[in-house]
Design an enzyme around this catalytic site. Structure first.
Site, short mmCIF file in Angstrom:
data_model
loop_
_atom_site.label_atom_id
_atom_site.label_comp_id
_atom_site.label_asym_id
_atom_site.label_seq_id
_atom_site.Cartn_x
_atom_site.Cartn_y
_atom_site.Cartn_z
CE LYS A 79 -4.02 1.88 2.53
NZ LYS A 79 -4.95 1.64 3.66
CB SER A 154 -8.17 3.45 2.58
OG SER A 154 -7.32 2.89 3.59
CB SER A 178 -8.44 0.63 5.61
OG SER A 178 -9.15 1.84 5.72
#
Length: 493
Positions: A79, A154, A178
């Site tokens: 990420k 996310s 997330s």
């Protein structure tokens, strides 16, 4: 079976037996990214040269007869809020668009020490603020099961990359769901470890008391493998816990006889998609058939978790994001005429942040302002203590708690962008775990309208082994490991 279709554990065995090389595995994933990612948008940066060099190094070490860790030579994607030395780390924000960190996050250091091959950095909601991956400054991510739908957020890029076979596994972060929410919407396994289990050093902060790093994988065995590699005490993170890390794969045998399972009634509510509810109820029936004892539980302050979260998290975000002013690093707004430094600060933040980040900064700043601190922020912290006490009481009776991961399957792109409250409700079932700091894992439990649905297993602090044991039993009983979307048909139709 193609190399990109294998799980990390399967690849590990083939590499160990020298039936394939790390270079062959890496090339298979890079070709997959090249072929598919323009449709999915999971990657912000692909580090092909680095990945090939790392794979070459692993192959040379193996040729010399070195004993290598289980993850050696297996491609991972990160990420884009994890600092990577010499590689752009943008947080999917214009304000960090050209930021290249001078150091690695501890998690990245651990992965490198384990011989991981880094494929690149993954798209996300800007500064991890969002539930659909539509808040990225560089465009949305598409769900591999239906390219017209969101992957969740996310860590939407991480979940989509793993589901689409663009990475063997991924590392994400979870502040209010997330990792687990996108894992559920994309049909993969996602774990939020106990707060303090995995070092946050080098994770760009959103809400420091809630953020946690964790794995997204094809199955529970891979989740256990990756968690053991990234967990552990880190003196560079003052919130890191000095608690021993186990071999989490050891107890993955499907045996849950005698396990006490709680079913919190507050998680089965009106407005929830009936098929999601039905699939989770079937999981509960299967757990009983496997020998577990399932009983109703109660977490009475659950209804206050969402509003309390949206005071605590934005308050911490407003403080953490104050550093982005165009002076130290990152984007700076340009002006042709003379300007004051205050004007420069304001213009930099106006141009550099997206709408959702600005909304949360304003909300958090308001909650912390004089006259409102006690009424909002302090009260939210008191509610957080009550939520934690609810879980403590429940775990006196139960080994784990089983709840839905999300109220609905993946929704359509654009469906909720103009309705922030509706978007925030996507995290209704995941936020309480972050407020309490406990671990939870989401595993696939079926399909609703052709879209994957997840079930969430919550556990006691630092008892990741037990929730993985239950998750493995569910996965094996339902036969839903290593799910693969019909991407070729969807992507090239």
């Amino acid at each position: 079976m193609e190399l990109h279709e294998l799980t990390a554990s399967q690849l590990s065995q083939l590499l160990k037996q020298r039936e394939v090389s790390a270079r062959e595995v890496t090339d298979a994933y890079l070709e997959r990214i090249e072929a598919l990612d323009q449709k999915i948008g999971a990657y912000l940066t692909v580090t092909a040269d680095l990945a090939r060099q790392q794979a070459k190094d692993i192959d040379q070490r193996r040729a010399r007869g070195e004993e290598l860790p289980a993850l050696a030579g297996i491609p991972v994607a990160l990420k884009d809020n994890l600092c990577t030395q010499g590689i752009k780390t943008t947080c999917a924000s214009k304000i960090l668009g050209n930021f290249i960190p001078p150091y690695d996050a501890t998690v990245v250091e651990k992965l490198k020490a384990n011989g991981a091959v880094i494929l690149g950095k993954l798209n996300m909601d800007e500064f991890a603020m969002g539930s659909s991956n539509e808040n990225s400054a560089f465009g949305p991510v598409h769900n591999p099961w239906d390219l017209d739908r969101v992957p969740g957020g996310s860590s939407g890029g991480a979940a989509a990359a793993v589901a689409a076979r663009e990475a063997a596994y991924a590392i994400g972060s979870d502040t209010g769901g997330s990792i687990r929410q996108p894992a559920a919407l994309c049909g993969v396994v996602g774990m939020k470890p106990t707060y303090g289990r995995v070092s946050r050093y080098g994770l760009v902060a959103f809400a420091s008391s809630l953020d946690q790093i964790g794995p997204l994988t094809r199955d529970v065995t891979d989740c256990a493998l990756v968690l053991a590699a990234i967990a552990g005490h880190d003196p560079k993170d003052s919130t890191s816990a000095d608690i021993s890390v186990l071999d989490y794969r050891k107890d993955l045998n499907g045996d849950i006889k005698g396990m006490r399972v709680g079913i919190p009634k507050e998680y089965f509510i009106e407005g929830m998609e009936p098929q999601n509810r039905s699939l989770v109820e079937k999981v509960i029936e299967r757990l009983e058939a496997l020998g577990a004892t399932c009983e109703e539980a109660s977490l009475p302050h659950t209804e206050y978790a969402l509003p309390a979260y949206y005071l605590v998290a934005p308050a911490e975000a407003s403080s953490n994001l104050a550093r982005y002013d165009g002076v130290g690093y990152g984007f700076r707004a340009q002006s042709e005429g003379p300007e004051s430094i205050v004007d420069m600060y304001m213009e930099t933040r106006r141009q550099g942040f997206g709408p959702e980040v600005k909304r949360r900064i304003m909300l958090g700043t308001y909650a912390l302002s004089s006259g409102y601190y006690d009424a909002y922020y302090l009260k939210a912290l008191k509610v957080r203590s009550l939520i934690r006490q609810d879980f403590d009481s429940a775990f006196e009776r139960f080994d784990v708690l089983i709840v839905p991961t999300t109220p609905t399957p993946a929704f359509r792109l654009g469906e909720k962008v103009d309705d922030p409250l509706s978007m925030y409700l996507s995290d209704l079932f995941t936020i309480p775990v972050n407020m309490a700091g406990i671990p939870a894992v989401s595993v696939p439990c079926g399909f609703a309208g052709g879209l994957p649905v997840g079930v969430q297993i919550m556990g006691k602090a630092f008892d990741e082994a037990t929730i993985l044991r239950v998750a493995y039993a569910i996965e094996q009983d339902l036969g839903l490991s290593n799910l693969c979307p019909p991407l070729e048909v969807k992507a090239y139709a």
